[in-house]
Design a protein around this motif. Sequence first.
Motif, PDB file in Angstrom:
ATOM      1  N   ALA A 400       0.835  -1.193   0.000  1.00  0.00           N
ATOM      2  CA  ALA A 400       0.000   0.000   0.000  1.00  0.00           C
ATOM      3  C   ALA A 400       0.877   1.253   0.000  1.00  0.00           C
ATOM      4  O   ALA A 400       2.016   1.243   0.465  1.00  0.00           O
ATOM      5  N   GLY A 401       0.322   2.323  -0.525  1.00  0.00           N
ATOM      6  CA  GLY A 401       1.057   3.577  -0.584  1.00  0.00           C
ATOM      7  C   GLY A 401       1.688   3.773  -1.948  1.00  0.00           C
ATOM      8  O   GLY A 401       1.862   2.825  -2.722  1.00  0.00           O
ATOM      9  N   ALA A 402       2.062   4.996  -2.232  1.00  0.00           N
ATOM     10  CA  ALA A 402       2.550   5.340  -3.567  1.00  0.00           C
ATOM     11  C   ALA A 402       4.062   5.493  -3.631  1.00  0.00           C
ATOM     12  O   ALA A 402       4.589   5.864  -4.678  1.00  0.00           O
ATOM     13  N   PHE A 403       4.774   5.206  -2.558  1.00  0.00           N
ATOM     14  CA  PHE A 403       6.202   5.491  -2.520  1.00  0.00           C
ATOM     15  C   PHE A 403       7.046   4.250  -2.805  1.00  0.00           C
ATOM     16  O   PHE A 403       6.684   3.125  -2.461  1.00  0.00           O
ATOM     17  N   ALA A 404       8.222   4.469  -3.420  1.00  0.00           N
ATOM     18  CA  ALA A 404       9.292   3.465  -3.549  1.00  0.00           C
ATOM     19  C   ALA A 404       8.851   2.200  -4.265  1.00  0.00           C
ATOM     20  O   ALA A 404       9.326   1.112  -3.966  1.00  0.00           O
ATOM     21  N   GLY A 405       7.956   2.333  -5.257  1.00  0.00           N
ATOM     22  CA  GLY A 405       7.414   1.152  -5.914  1.00  0.00           C
ATOM     23  C   GLY A 405       8.442   0.308  -6.639  1.00  0.00           C
ATOM     24  O   GLY A 405       8.366  -0.918  -6.630  1.00  0.00           O
ATOM     25  N   SER A 406       9.419   0.942  -7.268  1.00  0.00           N
ATOM     26  CA  SER A 406      10.449   0.164  -7.966  1.00  0.00           C
ATOM     27  C   SER A 406      11.364  -0.548  -6.974  1.00  0.00           C
ATOM     28  O   SER A 406      11.757  -1.697  -7.175  1.00  0.00           O
ATOM     29  N   ILE A 407      11.680   0.135  -5.872  1.00  0.00           N
ATOM     30  CA  ILE A 407      12.567  -0.465  -4.863  1.00  0.00           C
ATOM     31  C   ILE A 407      11.887  -1.655  -4.188  1.00  0.00           C
ATOM     32  O   ILE A 407      12.502  -2.721  -4.011  1.00  0.00           O
ATOM     33  N   THR A 408      10.614  -1.501  -3.809  1.00  0.00           N
ATOM     34  CA  THR A 408       9.949  -2.622  -3.139  1.00  0.00           C
ATOM     35  C   THR A 408       9.777  -3.812  -4.076  1.00  0.00           C
ATOM     36  O   THR A 408       9.868  -4.965  -3.638  1.00  0.00           O
ATOM     37  N   ALA A 409       9.555  -3.556  -5.381  1.00  0.00           N
ATOM     38  CA  ALA A 409       9.485  -4.660  -6.338  1.00  0.00           C
ATOM     39  C   ALA A 409      10.827  -5.377  -6.433  1.00  0.00           C
ATOM     40  O   ALA A 409      10.887  -6.612  -6.483  1.00  0.00           O
ATOM     41  N   ALA A 410      11.912  -4.610  -6.449  1.00  0.00           N
ATOM     42  CA  ALA A 410      13.247  -5.218  -6.510  1.00  0.00           C
ATOM     43  C   ALA A 410      13.555  -6.010  -5.242  1.00  0.00           C
ATOM     44  O   ALA A 410      14.144  -7.102  -5.300  1.00  0.00           O
ATOM     45  N   LEU A 411      13.163  -5.472  -4.085  1.00  0.00           N
ATOM     46  CA  LEU A 411      13.364  -6.207  -2.837  1.00  0.00           C
ATOM     47  C   LEU A 411      12.569  -7.507  -2.831  1.00  0.00           C
ATOM     48  O   LEU A 411      13.043  -8.552  -2.350  1.00  0.00           O
ATOM     49  N   PHE A 412      11.357  -7.473  -3.371  1.00  0.00           N
ATOM     50  CA  PHE A 412      10.529  -8.680  -3.499  1.00  0.00           C
ATOM     51  C   PHE A 412      11.275  -9.734  -4.316  1.00  0.00           C
ATOM     52  O   PHE A 412      11.386 -10.905  -3.910  1.00  0.00           O
ATOM     53  N   LEU A 413      11.815  -9.343  -5.458  1.00  0.00           N
ATOM     54  CA  LEU A 413      12.500 -10.300  -6.332  1.00  0.00           C
ATOM     55  C   LEU A 413      13.769 -10.836  -5.681  1.00  0.00           C
ATOM     56  O   LEU A 413      14.108 -12.019  -5.856  1.00  0.00           O
ATOM     57  N   ARG A 414      14.471  -9.991  -4.946  1.00  0.00           N
ATOM     58  CA  ARG A 414      15.715 -10.439  -4.314  1.00  0.00           C
ATOM     59  C   ARG A 414      15.470 -11.593  -3.350  1.00  0.00           C
ATOM     60  O   ARG A 414      16.356 -12.459  -3.169  1.00  0.00           O
ATOM     61  N   ARG A 415      14.301 -11.643  -2.749  1.00  0.00           N
ATOM     62  CA  ARG A 415      13.986 -12.743  -1.823  1.00  0.00           C
ATOM     63  C   ARG A 415      14.061 -14.093  -2.537  1.00  0.00           C
ATOM     64  O   ARG A 415      14.324 -15.120  -1.904  1.00  0.00           O
ATOM     65  N   PHE A 416      13.816 -14.103  -3.851  1.00  0.00           N
ATOM     66  CA  PHE A 416      13.752 -15.365  -4.591  1.00  0.00           C
ATOM     67  C   PHE A 416      15.077 -15.704  -5.280  1.00  0.00           C
ATOM     68  O   PHE A 416      15.292 -16.846  -5.685  1.00  0.00           O
ATOM     69  N   ALA A 417      15.960 -14.716  -5.404  1.00  0.00           N
ATOM     70  CA  ALA A 417      17.282 -14.968  -5.995  1.00  0.00           C
ATOM     71  C   ALA A 417      18.226 -15.621  -4.997  1.00  0.00           C
ATOM     72  O   ALA A 417      19.336 -16.025  -5.371  1.00  0.00           O
ATOM     73  N   GLY A 418      17.817 -15.720  -3.751  1.00  0.00           N
ATOM     74  CA  GLY A 418      18.604 -16.436  -2.734  1.00  0.00           C
ATOM     75  C   GLY A 418      19.946 -15.785  -2.485  1.00  0.00           C
ATOM     76  O   GLY A 418      20.076 -14.568  -2.413  1.00  0.00           O
ATOM     77  N   ASP A 419      20.967 -16.618  -2.382  1.00  0.00           N
ATOM     78  CA  ASP A 419      22.310 -16.129  -2.102  1.00  0.00           C
ATOM     79  C   ASP A 419      23.121 -15.885  -3.364  1.00  0.00           C
ATOM     80  O   ASP A 419      24.305 -15.544  -3.291  1.00  0.00           O
ATOM     81  N   SER A 420      22.516 -16.064  -4.516  1.00  0.00           N
ATOM     82  CA  SER A 420      23.240 -15.876  -5.773  1.00  0.00           C
ATOM     83  C   SER A 420      23.598 -14.409  -5.984  1.00  0.00           C
ATOM     84  O   SER A 420      22.890 -13.501  -5.538  1.00  0.00           O
ATOM     85  N   ARG A 421      24.700 -14.189  -6.653  1.00  0.00           N
ATOM     86  CA  ARG A 421      25.062 -12.847  -7.107  1.00  0.00           C
ATOM     87  C   ARG A 421      23.984 -12.391  -8.086  1.00  0.00           C
ATOM     88  O   ARG A 421      23.672 -13.097  -9.053  1.00  0.00           O
ATOM     89  N   TYR A 422      23.439 -11.189  -7.879  1.00  0.00           N
ATOM     90  CA  TYR A 422      22.183 -10.858  -8.556  1.00  0.00           C
ATOM     91  C   TYR A 422      22.169  -9.412  -9.012  1.00  0.00           C
ATOM     92  O   TYR A 422      22.550  -8.510  -8.274  1.00  0.00           O
ATOM     93  N   ILE A 423      21.704  -9.200 -10.259  1.00  0.00           N
ATOM     94  CA  ILE A 423      21.469  -7.864 -10.809  1.00  0.00           C
ATOM     95  C   ILE A 423      20.055  -7.864 -11.388  1.00  0.00           C
ATOM     96  O   ILE A 423      19.690  -8.755 -12.156  1.00  0.00           O
ATOM     97  N   HIS A 424      19.285  -6.850 -11.034  1.00  0.00           N
ATOM     98  CA  HIS A 424      17.919  -6.727 -11.559  1.00  0.00           C
ATOM     99  C   HIS A 424      17.759  -5.408 -12.305  1.00  0.00           C
ATOM    100  O   HIS A 424      18.146  -4.349 -11.798  1.00  0.00           O
ATOM    101  N   PHE A 425      17.194  -5.467 -13.514  1.00  0.00           N
ATOM    102  CA  PHE A 425      16.911  -4.288 -14.322  1.00  0.00           C
ATOM    103  C   PHE A 425      15.405  -4.070 -14.409  1.00  0.00           C
ATOM    104  O   PHE A 425      14.656  -4.983 -14.753  1.00  0.00           O
ATOM    105  N   ASP A 426      14.978  -2.840 -14.119  1.00  0.00           N
ATOM    106  CA  ASP A 426      13.566  -2.444 -14.223  1.00  0.00           C
ATOM    107  C   ASP A 426      13.465  -1.485 -15.418  1.00  0.00           C
ATOM    108  O   ASP A 426      13.580  -0.267 -15.263  1.00  0.00           O
ATOM    109  N   ILE A 427      13.251  -2.016 -16.623  1.00  0.00           N
ATOM    110  CA  ILE A 427      13.406  -1.245 -17.850  1.00  0.00           C
ATOM    111  C   ILE A 427      12.062  -0.803 -18.417  1.00  0.00           C
ATOM    112  O   ILE A 427      11.003  -1.283 -18.015  1.00  0.00           O
ATOM    113  N   TYR A 428      12.128   0.084 -19.394  1.00  0.00           N
ATOM    114  CA  TYR A 428      10.939   0.562 -20.109  1.00  0.00           C
ATOM    115  C   TYR A 428      10.823  -0.105 -21.479  1.00  0.00           C
ATOM    116  O   TYR A 428       9.745  -0.441 -21.947  1.00  0.00           O
ATOM    117  N   SER A 429      11.949  -0.245 -22.172  1.00  0.00           N
ATOM    118  CA  SER A 429      12.039  -0.942 -23.464  1.00  0.00           C
ATOM    119  C   SER A 429      11.184  -0.298 -24.545  1.00  0.00           C
ATOM    120  O   SER A 429      10.671  -0.987 -25.425  1.00  0.00           O
TER     121      SER A 429
END
Length: 460
Positions: A400-429
Amino acid sequence: MTLSFAPPSEPSLPLHVIAQPDLDDWLKDQPEQIAQWVEASGFTGAMGKVLLIPGPDGAPQLALAGYGKSSSRARKRFPLAAAAEVLPKGHYHIASGVPSDVLSTECLGWLLTGYAFDRYANQSPAKARLVAPEGVDAARIEVLANAEALIRDLVNTPASDMGPGQLQAAAENLTQEFGATCNTILGDALLEQNFPMIHTVGRAAAQAPRLIEMTWGNSGPKLTLVGKGVCFDTGGLNLKPGNSMALMKKDMGGAANVLGLARMIMALKLPVQLRVLIPAVENSVSGNAFRPGDILTSRKGLTVEINNTDAEGRLVLADALALADEGEPDLIISMATLTGAARVAVGSDLAPFYTDDDTAANALANAAAQAADPVWRMPFHEPYESMIEPGIADLDNAPAGAFAGSITAALFLRRFAGDSRYIHFDIYSWQPGKAPGRSKGGLGQGPRALLTALPEILGL
């Protein structure tokens, strides 16, 4: 369509690339008749302006291309492409004026002026062809240009012709071209093999959801690319308004970009063990669509409360990232057209990325400038972790709320990447309007920067 340099064996016209401040000095070294012709034409060296100068027989003997001022070049990714787009049809070779440190980039921009999305109607790409200058890696530049063309074609194709099945076919075509292998888990087999969130998001669509897996290479570091393949996003039961749905054919832009990057890696024979994972779905509305308030159990075992069915991309990526982590790769890269919040933060021209690895971040920042593929690091801000923890489940797919939407989405995904070295791109394309070397429509964002940075990141 294949983007390539002109054969060096064929006749070509010398092209002098002239910045506005340098025009007078260039004219001092020219015969009087050339200086008079340039003066009479009104050519000033402004960016995007061109001039053909005739010889004694009336045929062109040389061409000039305006390169503008340094301040105007700083605002364009491919300044020379502005001239290449308006030069008459023919073959040209650069005789002077392009600094050596940007020569490869300008050559790439020139090749990209030849791109047009002509599947449904005739288009008019630039007709001027360039002979590869000495000192550039022509083969590599052609690889980059054609990978970009692949990305643009995939993103530009509407969902009527680019559903999950057609995206699978695009991956299979790539594997055939480069001798890779491709396997797909389809429909209810996703449940049998424990990919519940991919199945849930895509089960309401006419085309069955699927997980596409492509592998190539048997030595070197293990590199896994994960691309969001939501071929159309209605928003699900949290239905998008019409204006927000207009560009949703590009919601598979993450998949398109990882396929483009994979094409570069395979064509250039990088010494890596490559794995590409694409969860391919449509987020549609039907009687069996998933609902706000549902709680899903992911492949990793984490439970997810659904507070918005329009935040579906992170759900399908989560199952794919969990699989990627199980393979214990040296690096996972995910790419997704994920959040409008990223666009608010950096606009359409920058590709924001997240990583905990400072070495990788620095390598990407340096590579982006070299590759004319701008990126910007965003933070995995730990204090925001509580925003994705709803209490009723392990995770919330749409805090809920309108703040930090890209950051919270990235934090969500990081939970599933485990301990692996990880880079996430949030692109427009997507390129909102025509620019030199960039037609309006689908666009690659991040692959060239990643390709340039991978040798340092992976120690190749």
